[in-house]
Design an enzyme around this catalytic site. Structure first.
Site, PDB file in Angstrom:
ATOM      1  N   THR A  17       0.848  -1.190   0.000  1.00 13.72           N
ATOM      2  CA  THR A  17       0.000   0.000   0.000  1.00 13.72           C
ATOM      3  C   THR A  17       0.880   1.236   0.000  1.00 13.72           C
ATOM      4  OG1 THR A  17      -0.111  -0.003   2.433  1.00 13.72           O
ATOM      5  CG2 THR A  17      -1.931  -1.071   1.237  1.00 13.72           C
ATOM      6  N   ASN A  19       1.514   4.775   1.014  1.00 13.00           N
ATOM      7  CA  ASN A  19       0.987   5.675   2.039  1.00 13.00           C
ATOM      8  C   ASN A  19       1.260   7.120   1.634  1.00 13.00           C
ATOM      9  OD1 ASN A  19       1.386   3.016   3.205  1.00 13.00           O
ATOM     10  ND2 ASN A  19       1.024   3.935   5.211  1.00 13.00           N
ATOM     11  N   GLU A  78      -3.788   4.731   3.044  1.00 15.80           N
ATOM     12  CA  GLU A  78      -2.991   3.683   2.390  1.00 15.80           C
ATOM     13  C   GLU A  78      -3.683   3.197   1.146  1.00 15.80           C
ATOM     14  OE1 GLU A  78      -1.596   0.433   4.540  1.00 15.80           O
ATOM     15  OE2 GLU A  78      -1.924   1.368   6.485  1.00 15.80           O
TER      16      GLU A  78
HETATM   17  P1  ADP Z   1       5.004   0.906   3.663  1.00 13.86           P
HETATM   18  O1  ADP Z   1       4.618   0.394   4.995  1.00 13.86           O
HETATM   19  O2  ADP Z   1       6.296   1.695   3.668  1.00 13.86           O
HETATM   20  O3  ADP Z   1       3.878   1.656   2.986  1.00 13.86           O
HETATM   21  P2  ADP Z   1       4.373  -1.384   2.002  1.00 13.86           P
HETATM   22  O4  ADP Z   1       4.820  -2.763   2.317  1.00 13.86           O
HETATM   23  O5  ADP Z   1       2.935  -1.028   2.217  1.00 13.86           O
HETATM   24  O6  ADP Z   1       5.328  -0.401   2.788  1.00 13.86           O
HETATM   25  O7  ADP Z   1       4.789  -1.128   0.503  1.00 13.86           O
HETATM   26  C1  ADP Z   1       4.393   0.040  -0.117  1.00 13.86           C
HETATM   27  C2  ADP Z   1       5.303   0.480  -1.257  1.00 13.86           C
HETATM   28  O8  ADP Z   1       5.361  -0.523  -2.272  1.00 13.86           O
HETATM   29  C3  ADP Z   1       4.723   1.696  -1.923  1.00 13.86           C
HETATM   30  O9  ADP Z   1       5.135   2.891  -1.299  1.00 13.86           O
HETATM   31  C4  ADP Z   1       5.237   1.575  -3.343  1.00 13.86           C
HETATM   32  O10 ADP Z   1       6.509   2.190  -3.442  1.00 13.86           O
HETATM   33  C5  ADP Z   1       5.397   0.076  -3.560  1.00 13.86           C
HETATM   34  N1  ADP Z   1       4.312  -0.576  -4.358  1.00 13.86           N
HETATM   35  C6  ADP Z   1       4.537  -1.577  -5.240  1.00 13.86           C
HETATM   36  N2  ADP Z   1       3.415  -2.007  -5.801  1.00 13.86           N
HETATM   37  C7  ADP Z   1       2.402  -1.295  -5.252  1.00 13.86           C
HETATM   38  C8  ADP Z   1       0.978  -1.323  -5.436  1.00 13.86           C
HETATM   39  N3  ADP Z   1       0.377  -2.158  -6.289  1.00 13.86           N
HETATM   40  N4  ADP Z   1       0.229  -0.446  -4.708  1.00 13.86           N
HETATM   41  C9  ADP Z   1       0.824   0.389  -3.843  1.00 13.86           C
HETATM   42  N5  ADP Z   1       2.168   0.456  -3.629  1.00 13.86           N
HETATM   43  C10 ADP Z   1       2.972  -0.384  -4.326  1.00 13.86           C
HETATM   44  N1  RBF Z   2      -6.896  -2.728   8.327  1.00  9.67           N
HETATM   45  C1  RBF Z   2      -7.746  -3.070   9.341  1.00  9.67           C
HETATM   46  O1  RBF Z   2      -7.337  -3.161  10.474  1.00  9.67           O
HETATM   47  N2  RBF Z   2      -9.079  -3.292   9.093  1.00  9.67           N
HETATM   48  C2  RBF Z   2      -9.621  -3.216   7.844  1.00  9.67           C
HETATM   49  O2  RBF Z   2     -10.834  -3.431   7.682  1.00  9.67           O
HETATM   50  C3  RBF Z   2      -8.743  -2.878   6.753  1.00  9.67           C
HETATM   51  N3  RBF Z   2      -9.215  -2.789   5.494  1.00  9.67           N
HETATM   52  C4  RBF Z   2      -8.357  -2.476   4.488  1.00  9.67           C
HETATM   53  C5  RBF Z   2      -8.843  -2.415   3.178  1.00  9.67           C
HETATM   54  C6  RBF Z   2      -8.001  -2.100   2.129  1.00  9.67           C
HETATM   55  C7  RBF Z   2      -8.538  -2.049   0.733  1.00  9.67           C
HETATM   56  C8  RBF Z   2      -6.608  -1.846   2.368  1.00  9.67           C
HETATM   57  C9  RBF Z   2      -5.692  -1.531   1.250  1.00  9.67           C
HETATM   58  C10 RBF Z   2      -6.132  -1.914   3.664  1.00  9.67           C
HETATM   59  C11 RBF Z   2      -6.988  -2.213   4.727  1.00  9.67           C
HETATM   60  N4  RBF Z   2      -6.510  -2.294   6.037  1.00  9.67           N
HETATM   61  C12 RBF Z   2      -7.364  -2.633   7.062  1.00  9.67           C
HETATM   62  C13 RBF Z   2      -5.159  -1.831   6.358  1.00  9.67           C
HETATM   63  C14 RBF Z   2      -4.109  -2.878   6.517  1.00  9.67           C
HETATM   64  O3  RBF Z   2      -4.130  -3.319   7.853  1.00  9.67           O
HETATM   65  C15 RBF Z   2      -2.790  -2.168   6.191  1.00  9.67           C
HETATM   66  O4  RBF Z   2      -2.750  -1.913   4.821  1.00  9.67           O
HETATM   67  C16 RBF Z   2      -1.599  -2.948   6.627  1.00  9.67           C
HETATM   68  O5  RBF Z   2      -1.572  -3.028   8.014  1.00  9.67           O
HETATM   69  C17 RBF Z   2      -0.308  -2.306   6.150  1.00  9.67           C
HETATM   70  O6  RBF Z   2      -0.081  -1.072   6.776  1.00  9.67           O
HETATM   71 MG    MG Z   3       1.879   0.854   3.030  1.00  5.53          MG
END
Ligand code: ADP
Ligand code: RBF
Ligand code: MG
Length: 188
Positions: free
Chosen positions: A26, A28, A100
């Site tokens: 995701t 952020n 996110e």
């Molecule tokens: P963080 O906790 O730092 O956000 P994540 O494990 O959520 O780390 O990874 C997010 C990073 O991965 C994004 O900031 C982006 O650079 C990269 N990324 C790769 N593919 C995707 C995708 N499909 N959607 C969102 N971010 C992506």
């Molecule tokens: N986190 C929750 O604790 N509860 C949720 O219902 C929840 N729904 C999510 C739905 C989507 C589409 C996405 C992308 C994330 C959601 N998350 C939710 C957040 C998830 O816990 C988070 O992306 C990870 O912890 C990474 O930071």
């Molecule tokens: Mg993230």
């Protein structure tokens, strides 16, 4: 309806869990932008994302309502369908609100039929990292509130369903202008 809601900002480091623990990256962005929408509730939303021009360009064959027979126009775009969570992630009990965004695979060039089969896909889309890049998000609809879960698997399964809901919703003709551009309306 409060939509579309515009949020943008540089892609920042999150909690480092998305890819590692859930297998769902995701992007952020800072939550400051939410100040302009004080009534926007926490929850899960769908929308479209535009990354800096030149990053991850792809060519879509046709508009979403094309018939698949080659009558549609081709366009090059950096706009992706997306699902996002705004809130405190109750499963993780975060103390700060986060925004996110999970970017999904681009829509298939052949319209709704193929979009429907894409909706069945089980794997989450992975792009090369783009930390620091400016991300423009247009939130187009609400899916559900954020929940706590009994297991990580249950959370991941719901996010998979969120992606299907988002794809199906975004396949509506009314959204084609956001995803594919539309000469008759301003989508920028
Ligand atoms: P963080 O906790 O730092 O956000 P994540 O494990 O959520 O780390 O990874 C997010 C990073 O991965 C994004 O900031 C982006 O650079 C990269 N990324 C790769 N593919 C995707 C995708 N499909 N959607 C969102 N971010 C992506
Ligand atoms: N986190 C929750 O604790 N509860 C949720 O219902 C929840 N729904 C999510 C739905 C989507 C589409 C996405 C992308 C994330 C959601 N998350 C939710 C957040 C998830 O816990 C988070 O992306 C990870 O912890 C990474 O930071
Ligand atoms: Mg993230």
């Amino acid at each position: 309806s409060p939509f579309p809601i515009k949020l943008s900002g540089p892609v920042i480091k999150g909690f480092g869990r998305g890819s590692r623990e859930l297998g769902i990256p995701t992007a952020n962005i800072p939550a400051d932008g939410l100040k302009e929408y004080p009534d926007l509730e926490s929850g899960v939303y769908y929308g479209v994302v535009a990354l800096d021009p030149g990053r991850f360009m792809y060519t879509s064959g046709e508009t979403a309502n094309g018939d698949g027979n080659g009558g549609g126009k081709k366009s090059t775009t950096t706009v992706f369908p997306a699902v996002l969570s705004i809130g405190f992630n109750p499963y993780y009990k975060n103390t700060v609100r986060s925004v996110e965004i999970h970017i999904m695979a681009p829509f298939a060039p052949n319209g709704p039929a193929e979009a429907e089969s894409q909706a069945q896909e089980k794997h989450f889309h992975k792009l090369p990292d783009f930390y620091g890049t400016n991300l423009n998000l247009l939130i187009l609809g609400y899916i559900r509130p954020e929940y706590d879960y009994v297991s990580l698997e249950a959370l991941v399964e719901d996010i998979r369903v969120d992606c299907e809901v988002a794809r199906r919703s975004l396949a509506r003709d009314a959204y084609a202008c956001y995803l594919f551009g539309d000469d008759s309306s301003s989508s920028s």
